[in-house]
Write an enzyme that holds these catalytic residues in place. Structure first.
Site, PDB file in Angstrom:
ATOM      1  N   HIS A 292     -12.419 -12.453   2.132  1.00  0.00           N
ATOM      2  CA  HIS A 292     -13.331 -13.505   1.674  1.00  0.00           C
ATOM      3  C   HIS A 292     -13.664 -14.505   2.779  1.00  0.00           C
ATOM      4  CE1 HIS A 292     -10.981 -12.736  -2.272  1.00  0.00           C
ATOM      5  NE2 HIS A 292     -12.032 -11.929  -2.224  1.00  0.00           N
TER       6      HIS A 292
ATOM      7  N   LYS B 234      -8.166 -22.319   6.433  1.00  0.00           N
ATOM      8  CA  LYS B 234      -7.068 -22.192   5.467  1.00  0.00           C
ATOM      9  C   LYS B 234      -5.738 -22.188   6.203  1.00  0.00           C
ATOM     10  CE  LYS B 234      -9.878 -19.408   2.325  1.00  0.00           C
ATOM     11  NZ  LYS B 234     -10.076 -18.077   1.755  1.00  0.00           N
TER      12      LYS B 234
ATOM     13  N   TYR C 138      -2.375 -22.121  -0.269  1.00  0.00           N
ATOM     14  CA  TYR C 138      -3.209 -22.406   0.883  1.00  0.00           C
ATOM     15  C   TYR C 138      -3.941 -23.726   0.728  1.00  0.00           C
ATOM     16  CZ  TYR C 138      -6.360 -19.360  -1.928  1.00  0.00           C
ATOM     17  OH  TYR C 138      -7.072 -18.741  -2.928  1.00  0.00           O
TER      18      TYR C 138
ATOM     19  N   ASP D 272     -14.024  -7.471  -5.382  1.00  0.00           N
ATOM     20  CA  ASP D 272     -13.587  -7.075  -4.040  1.00  0.00           C
ATOM     21  C   ASP D 272     -13.907  -5.620  -3.715  1.00  0.00           C
ATOM     22  OD1 ASP D 272     -12.716  -9.646  -3.582  1.00  0.00           O
ATOM     23  OD2 ASP D 272     -10.584  -9.189  -3.763  1.00  0.00           O
TER      24      ASP D 272
END
Length: 185
Positions: free
Chosen positions: A61, A70, A130, A166
């Protein structure tokens, strides 16, 4: 705190100091000044926590616009975490790095804005956390298929579980340059 550079400029493995004894351990997971000294200067605006079971693969992503940096880590369990340089025009465009993050090794991975990110769960389950430098923006969400042969990620699991979303991402080569984060020196 120890920092280990990776082959992709800006992607860092961070090993916080862990103070442990027979009762357990303590570690500082974030302090703005210390991380800024390491080169992680972006402000964080959103924290996320995910829970997944063995074989779950999430990714790859990215967001464009509104790319997210992140700082990722695992609280419990183990994952194989991956960053892919998806910045159009980058000298390392399409290259990847992967690292095992676990509740035992306490490592963190800094994935700068402009990189695609994904992970697969190696343990029975994993709590994955995250910190993000921009908020999740559904209209800006993009992705690359997890098994893009041009990238060649060596995922350490055979039986994977993917979300429907996905499974439908394109190969990196099929993404229009204006749909990708832009490389800036």
């Amino acid at each position: 705190m120890k920092v280990i550079p990776t082959k992709l400029e800006g992607v860092l493995i961070v090993e916080p100091k862990v103070f442990g004894d027979a009762r357990g351990f303590f570690m500082e997971t974030w302090r703005q000044q210390r991380y800024a000294e390491l080169g992680i200067k972006e402000p964080f605006v959103q924290d996320n926590l995910s829970f997944s079971t063995r074989g779950v693969l999430r990714g790859l992503h990215y967001q464009q616009p509104h790319p997210q940096g992140k700082l990722v880590s695992v609280i419990q369990g183990a994952v194989f975490d991956v960053a892919v340089d998806s910045r159009y025009g980058s000298p390392t465009f399409g290259e990847w790095v992967g690292v095992e993050l676990s509740g035992d090794n306490h490592q963190q991975l800094w994935v700068p804005p402009g990189f695609a990110h994904g992970f697969c769960v190696l343990s029975d389950s994993a709590y994955f956390t995250y910190k993000c430098t921009d908020v999740y923006t559904p209209a800006a969400e993009g992705g690359i298929i997890w098994n893009d042969p041009d990238i060649g990620i060596k995922w350490p699991i055979a039986d994977i579980q993917l979300s429907d979303k996905d499974t439908k991402y394109p190969r990196l080569a099929a993404v229009a340059p204006n749909q990708l984060p832009e490389y800036r020196k």
